[in-house]
Motif scaffolding. Structure first.
Motif, PDB file in Angstrom:
ATOM      1  N   ALA A 279      39.569  35.930  49.834  1.00 20.15           N
ATOM      2  CA  ALA A 279      40.885  35.709  49.218  1.00 20.15           C
ATOM      3  C   ALA A 279      41.658  34.787  50.134  1.00 20.15           C
ATOM      4  O   ALA A 279      41.764  35.057  51.334  1.00 20.15           O
ATOM      5  N   ARG A 280      42.170  33.677  49.563  1.00 16.88           N
ATOM      6  CA  ARG A 280      43.005  32.774  50.362  1.00 16.88           C
ATOM      7  C   ARG A 280      44.433  32.890  49.875  1.00 16.88           C
ATOM      8  O   ARG A 280      44.681  32.793  48.663  1.00 16.88           O
ATOM      9  N   ALA A 281      45.357  33.099  50.807  1.00 15.27           N
ATOM     10  CA  ALA A 281      46.795  33.133  50.513  1.00 15.27           C
ATOM     11  C   ALA A 281      47.165  34.193  49.482  1.00 15.27           C
ATOM     12  O   ALA A 281      48.043  33.985  48.654  1.00 15.27           O
TER      13      ALA A 281
ATOM     14  N   ARG B  17      44.532  42.632  38.030  1.00 12.77           N
ATOM     15  CA  ARG B  17      44.921  42.699  39.439  1.00 12.77           C
ATOM     16  C   ARG B  17      43.692  43.124  40.248  1.00 12.77           C
ATOM     17  O   ARG B  17      42.929  43.999  39.824  1.00 12.77           O
ATOM     18  N   ALA B  18      43.528  42.507  41.412  1.00 13.40           N
ATOM     19  CA  ALA B  18      42.315  42.745  42.200  1.00 13.40           C
ATOM     20  C   ALA B  18      42.149  44.218  42.577  1.00 13.40           C
ATOM     21  O   ALA B  18      41.040  44.755  42.556  1.00 13.40           O
ATOM     22  N   GLU B  19      43.268  44.874  42.899  1.00 15.50           N
ATOM     23  CA  GLU B  19      43.153  46.276  43.347  1.00 15.50           C
ATOM     24  C   GLU B  19      42.764  47.202  42.184  1.00 15.50           C
ATOM     25  O   GLU B  19      42.148  48.249  42.400  1.00 15.50           O
TER      26      GLU B  19
ATOM     27  N   VAL C 114      38.966  37.155  40.242  1.00 10.09           N
ATOM     28  CA  VAL C 114      39.879  38.148  39.678  1.00 10.09           C
ATOM     29  C   VAL C 114      41.295  37.643  39.920  1.00 10.09           C
ATOM     30  O   VAL C 114      41.734  37.518  41.071  1.00 10.09           O
ATOM     31  N   GLU C 115      41.968  37.296  38.845  1.00 12.54           N
ATOM     32  CA  GLU C 115      43.271  36.618  38.947  1.00 12.54           C
ATOM     33  C   GLU C 115      44.253  37.319  38.014  1.00 12.54           C
ATOM     34  O   GLU C 115      43.954  37.557  36.851  1.00 12.54           O
ATOM     35  N   SER C 116      45.457  37.600  38.534  1.00 15.43           N
ATOM     36  CA  SER C 116      46.411  38.405  37.756  1.00 15.43           C
ATOM     37  C   SER C 116      47.292  37.588  36.811  1.00 15.43           C
ATOM     38  O   SER C 116      47.880  38.143  35.893  1.00 15.43           O
TER      39      SER C 116
HETATM   40  C1  LIG Z   1      49.481  31.834  46.702  1.00 10.88           C
HETATM   41  S1  LIG Z   1      48.342  31.876  45.380  1.00 10.88           S
HETATM   42  C2  LIG Z   1      46.844  31.383  46.176  1.00 10.88           C
HETATM   43  C3  LIG Z   1      45.851  30.811  45.223  1.00 10.88           C
HETATM   44  C4  LIG Z   1      44.529  30.345  45.845  1.00 10.88           C
HETATM   45  N1  LIG Z   1      43.802  31.447  46.437  1.00 10.88           N
HETATM   46  C5  LIG Z   1      44.756  29.251  46.853  1.00 10.88           C
HETATM   47  O1  LIG Z   1      44.569  29.510  48.038  1.00 10.88           O
HETATM   48  O2  LIG Z   1      45.128  28.135  46.453  1.00 10.88           O
HETATM   49  C6  LIG Z   1      48.067  33.608  45.081  1.00 10.88           C
HETATM   50  C7  LIG Z   1      47.335  33.863  43.788  1.00 10.88           C
HETATM   51  O3  LIG Z   1      47.005  35.239  43.711  1.00 10.88           O
HETATM   52  C8  LIG Z   1      47.337  35.745  42.440  1.00 10.88           C
HETATM   53  N2  LIG Z   1      47.607  37.187  42.632  1.00 10.88           N
HETATM   54  C9  LIG Z   1      48.703  37.765  43.191  1.00 10.88           C
HETATM   55  N3  LIG Z   1      48.537  39.101  43.288  1.00 10.88           N
HETATM   56  C10 LIG Z   1      47.305  39.369  42.778  1.00 10.88           C
HETATM   57  C11 LIG Z   1      46.553  40.564  42.609  1.00 10.88           C
HETATM   58  N4  LIG Z   1      47.041  41.741  42.980  1.00 10.88           N
HETATM   59  N5  LIG Z   1      45.329  40.469  42.059  1.00 10.88           N
HETATM   60  C12 LIG Z   1      44.827  39.269  41.668  1.00 10.88           C
HETATM   61  N6  LIG Z   1      45.496  38.112  41.806  1.00 10.88           N
HETATM   62  C13 LIG Z   1      46.714  38.154  42.359  1.00 10.88           C
HETATM   63  C14 LIG Z   1      48.521  34.910  41.972  1.00 10.88           C
HETATM   64  O4  LIG Z   1      48.628  34.889  40.580  1.00 10.88           O
HETATM   65  C15 LIG Z   1      48.141  33.543  42.547  1.00 10.88           C
HETATM   66  O5  LIG Z   1      47.323  32.827  41.657  1.00 10.88           O
END
Ligand SMILES: C[S@@+](CC[C@H](N)C(=O)[O-])C[C@H]1O[C@@H](n2cnc3c(N)ncnc32)[C@H](O)[C@@H]1O
Length: 230
Positions: A140-142, A123-125, A96-98
C-alpha cells in the motif's frame, strides 16, 4: 525518458511492449484526470519518476518473477501495482480500493491496457476480514501510517508472505510507532532500501517485512483501530 530512468535506477531494460504500455497508461491517466480528479502529478517527467519509477523500485526489495498473489490496498490510480504488473505480468494482482471513481478508472485502464487484474470496490480492512491468509505479498502506498496499514494488510498474508511498505522521510517515527503492531501481528523486518528519487523528487524508504505466524482477531473494526491503534 522512462527507458533511461529505469535502466539507470533499476538496471532493467524495458522492452518496447512495456514502454508502449507505460505510454498508454500515462495518456489514459492524464485524459481521465481532465474530468475526474485522480492525481496531481500530470507532467510526463513527474509521472515517470513519482509514479512509474517509484512503484517499480519495490521490485528491488523482493524478486517478483513468480505467480505471486499480490494485494494492493488503496491503489488509487493504480500505484504501485499496475507498473509492477506491466513489468511482471506473472503477478496475480488484486486491487482493493474504497472510492468508486478510482475503481471505475481502474476498470477502464484494465480494458485499455488489456491487463489481467482484479479490482474490488471495498475498504481494505473489510476485505481483509473475509480474505484471511490468501496473499503472498501485500502493499500500500500513501494509504496511511505504518501501524494502521499493517493491521489492514497483514491478516491478508499467508504465513511466510511479505508486506512491502513504501514510506517517506518520517519512516523512523512510523517504525517506532509500529513496534507493537509488528510484535502482535508477528512481523519481522527483513530489509529496507533508501532511495533519493531523481530531479529532487523526494526521499523514499522502502520497507520489507515477513509474516512469521498468523494472529487471529485482526483487523479489528476501523473505529477500534483508530481509537486504540496497535
Ligand atoms: C493518497 S491515495 C494513494 C493512491 C495510490 N496508492 C498512490 O500512491 O498513488 C489513497 C487511496 O486509498 C484509498 N483508500 C482510503 N482508505 C481506504 C481503505 N480503507 N481501503 C481501501 N482504499 C482506501 C483512497 O480512495 C485513495 O485512492
Amino acid at each position: 525518458m522512462l527507458k533511461e530512468i529505469i535502466l539507470k535506477h533499476l538496471n532493467k531494460e524495458l522492452s518496447n511492449q512495456e514502454v508502449e504500455l507505460f505510454d498508454l497508461y500515462y495518456e489514459t491517466l492524464v485524459s481521465y484526470n481532465e474530468h475526474t480528479n485522480l492525481t496531481r502529478i500530470t507532467s510526463r517527467q513527474d509521472a515517470d519518476i513519482k509514479h512509474f519509477l517509484d512503484s517499480l523500485l519495490l521490485s528491488k526489495l523482493y524478486p517478483l518473477d513468480q505467480p505471486y498473489r499480490l494485494c494492493d490496498m488503496g491503489a488509487g490510480a493504480g500505484f504501485p501495482s499496475i507498473p509492477l504488473l506491466i513489468c511482471y505480468p506473472n503477478l496475480r494482482v488484486v486491487i482493493v480500493e474504497s472510492q468508486i471513481k478510482r475503481v471505475n478508472f481502474l476498470l477502464h485502464l484494465k480494458k485499455v491496457l488489456n491487463l489481467d487484474f482484479e479490482v474490488v470496490h471495498e475498504r481494505a480492512e473489510v476485505y481483509a476480514q473475509n480474505h484471511l491468509e490468501t496473499f503472498d505479498i501485500v502493499t500500500a502506498r500513501a494509504l496511511g501510517e505504518l501501524r494502521l496499514i499493517l493491521e489492514f494488510g497483514v491478516p491478508l498474508l499467508k504465513v511466510g508472505g511479505y508486506f512491502i511498505a513504501p514510506k517517506g522521510s518520517k519512516y523512523q517515527e512510523e517504525l517506532d510507532q509500529a513496534k507493537e503492531a509488528l510484535r502482535k501481528l508477528h512481523m519481522k523486518q527483513i530489509s529496507s532500501m533508501e532511495v533519493e528519487l531523481p530531479d529532487e523528487s523526494g526521499f523514499r524508504m522502502n520497507l520489507l517485512f515477513q509474516k512469521e505466524k498468523h494472529a487471529s482477531g485482526y483487523p479489528r473494526p476501523y473505529a477500534v483501530m483508530i481509537k486504540k491503534p496497535l
